[in-house]
Every structure is written in C-alpha cells, then in structure tokens.
Motif scaffolding. Sequence first.
Motif, PDB file in Angstrom:
ATOM      1  N   ASN A  62       0.852  -1.192   0.000  1.00 59.97           N
ATOM      2  CA  ASN A  62       0.000   0.000   0.000  1.00 59.97           C
ATOM      3  C   ASN A  62       0.885   1.239   0.000  1.00 59.97           C
ATOM      4  O   ASN A  62       1.600   1.500   0.955  1.00 59.97           O
ATOM      5  CB  ASN A  62      -0.904   0.016   1.231  1.00 59.97           C
ATOM      6  CG  ASN A  62      -1.776  -1.219   1.323  1.00 59.97           C
ATOM      7  OD1 ASN A  62      -2.317  -1.681   0.315  1.00 59.97           O
ATOM      8  ND2 ASN A  62      -1.911  -1.771   2.522  1.00 59.97           N
ATOM      9  N   LEU A  82      -3.605  -3.418   6.319  1.00 60.95           N
ATOM     10  CA  LEU A  82      -3.856  -2.088   6.896  1.00 60.95           C
ATOM     11  C   LEU A  82      -3.642  -2.165   8.407  1.00 60.95           C
ATOM     12  O   LEU A  82      -4.559  -1.956   9.207  1.00 60.95           O
ATOM     13  CB  LEU A  82      -5.272  -1.619   6.547  1.00 60.95           C
ATOM     14  CG  LEU A  82      -5.585  -1.510   5.052  1.00 60.95           C
ATOM     15  CD1 LEU A  82      -7.046  -1.160   4.821  1.00 60.95           C
ATOM     16  CD2 LEU A  82      -4.668  -0.476   4.402  1.00 60.95           C
ATOM     17  N   THR A  86      -6.468   3.352   8.296  1.00 57.40           N
ATOM     18  CA  THR A  86      -6.382   4.332   7.216  1.00 57.40           C
ATOM     19  C   THR A  86      -6.835   5.697   7.724  1.00 57.40           C
ATOM     20  O   THR A  86      -7.508   5.798   8.754  1.00 57.40           O
ATOM     21  CB  THR A  86      -7.269   3.922   6.024  1.00 57.40           C
ATOM     22  OG1 THR A  86      -8.640   3.843   6.461  1.00 57.40           O
ATOM     23  CG2 THR A  86      -6.839   2.580   5.467  1.00 57.40           C
ATOM     24  N   ASP A  92      -3.191   4.356   3.590  1.00 52.73           N
ATOM     25  CA  ASP A  92      -2.623   3.425   4.568  1.00 52.73           C
ATOM     26  C   ASP A  92      -1.744   4.161   5.570  1.00 52.73           C
ATOM     27  O   ASP A  92      -0.732   4.782   5.207  1.00 52.73           O
ATOM     28  CB  ASP A  92      -1.809   2.357   3.829  1.00 52.73           C
ATOM     29  CG  ASP A  92      -1.174   1.365   4.784  1.00 52.73           C
ATOM     30  OD1 ASP A  92      -1.723   1.167   5.878  1.00 52.73           O
ATOM     31  OD2 ASP A  92      -0.116   0.805   4.441  1.00 52.73           O
TER      32      ASP A  92
END
Length: 304
Positions: A62, A82, A86, A92
């Motif tokens: 990410n 993640l 987020t 991310d």
Amino acid sequence: MSGPAAMGYRGGDGDAVGELQGRSLWNDAVARFRRHRAAMASLWVLGVITVLAVLVPEFWPNSLDEVNWDYIQSPPTTENLLWFGTDVNGRDMFSRTFYGARISLTIGVLTTLVALIVGVLYGAIAGYRGGPAGDIMMRVVDVLYSLPTLFFIIILVTIFGNNFLLIFICIGAVEWLTLARIVRGQTLSIKEKEYVESARAAGLSTPTILLKYIIPNAIGPVIVYVTLLIPINIIVESYLSFLGLGVQEPFTSWGRLISQGANEIGTAPWLLVIPAAFLVVTLFCFNFIGDGLRDSLDPKEHTR
C-alpha cells in the motif's frame, strides 16, 4: 631467568603492556557505553525505526498516497495489510507513518548537522582568537539568543517558503548558538595546553591548529549535546508541520500526521495515537543515548 621460561615471561608481559597501551579514553568510553542498557536498547529501537523508514515506503504494497475507497477511516486491521488503519482519505497509515519517520528523522539529523558545522567552527574560532574579536563574535551570539527561536524560524519559513530543503536550513541556522558557546568554553581551556603552545611554536597555521588540536579535543561535550539536539529539531519540525508551515502534501511527517490526527481524535483516535507514540519513543531513545554518552564520556567516571 633464561630459555623458554624467560621468553614466556617476556611474551606475557608484552601482551599486558600491549593491552594497556591499546586502551584509550575513547575505547574506555565505548566499553562504558555498551554497559549502559537503556542507551544500547535505544540504539536498537532507533535502528529498527530507521530501517523501516527506509524500506516500508518503498516496498510496502500500500503506497503512501494510494486511496482505499472501501476502507475510509478504517481502524487497524489485518485485511489488505492495513495494520495501522487508514486516514480520512483511505490512505494506509502504516506506510504514511514510516514515511513520516523518514522525513522527521532526516530533518532532525540534517538540521543538527548544519548546527554542528556552524556552531563548532564559530565557537572554536571565537575561543581561539579571543580578545575583542572573540568578544564581538560572542555578543552576536547573545543578540541572536535574545530572539525567540521558534518565532524566528516561523518568520524565515514564511518569507522564503516551506520546501523541504529550506526547513532544515532554517532550523539549523538558529540551533547552533548553544553549540558555539560550548565549543568556545572548551577552546578557551584547550588553547592554553602545552601541545597547542608547541603547535604554535612550530609555526602551524590557525586552521591547522583548530582542525587538528582544538576541535578534536573539544568534541566530547559536543557529541552529547548533539544527541539531545536531534530530538529538539524533530519537535521543532513537528510543531511547524502541526501549524501547517512544515512538510506539505503529498509528503508527510510525524508532526503533520499528528496535526491531522488531532482533528479526528473523537472518531479515529489511532490517527493521533500511532504517530504520536512513534514520536515519543524516538525522543526517549535519543535522550537515553545522550545519557549514555554523557556517562561514558564524563572524565570523572574514568577515575572511579
């Protein structure tokens, strides 16, 4: 004694003498520092953070500015890697946190390097020259000391812009004052030593004396202060970023992440807690390293 016995005796004595001659104050300081558990642990923690700051933004799946529309303001989860959740734009936080570490640590180190070069040279010259010239140089330092440091940095950033290069130059340009005072005090004492007098009598130039005899012997207290100056500069950058005067999008730093997280503390506390935790841990690590260096380089400790 003669024969092999004598040879063995001389060899053992030679080894002992060689061992004694091989030990210096710096070797002693390194050994003492290695016994400082908090400082050594801090080195390891900083090393891990630094490696992650280098690798994560480059190789993490990410990316820094990739938007995950299905995970807007998502709490930390193992889905899609993640791990830190987020932000409000679905980016991310794991990648952004360690990219922020890269920026904050870089600015902290580079600003300290600027302050180190300017402060050491300025203080050494002022202390070695002495007299009216040295006094005038230190009065300049006193005048600059009277100015509010952070206010002065904000003025410089506001006038010249807030690009990455200018930020660390502006911070470093005002953080050298204490270093100059430290080095000047050390230089006033060192320049009266016999080896400096001998160097002057031998006709060595002033730059040679400063670089070869003065600065190397005044560097001990400077090293300790530098480890404390790095976290100070990281805090200054974080404060500037918190005010919106530091790093700008799409880049980020711990200060900017904390600023953004503070606006969402009620709904997404991880946006504030995670970068703030990394900042606090890093500051503690530098302070523990500074304590370890201070204890290991203290001349009084070597006499105990």
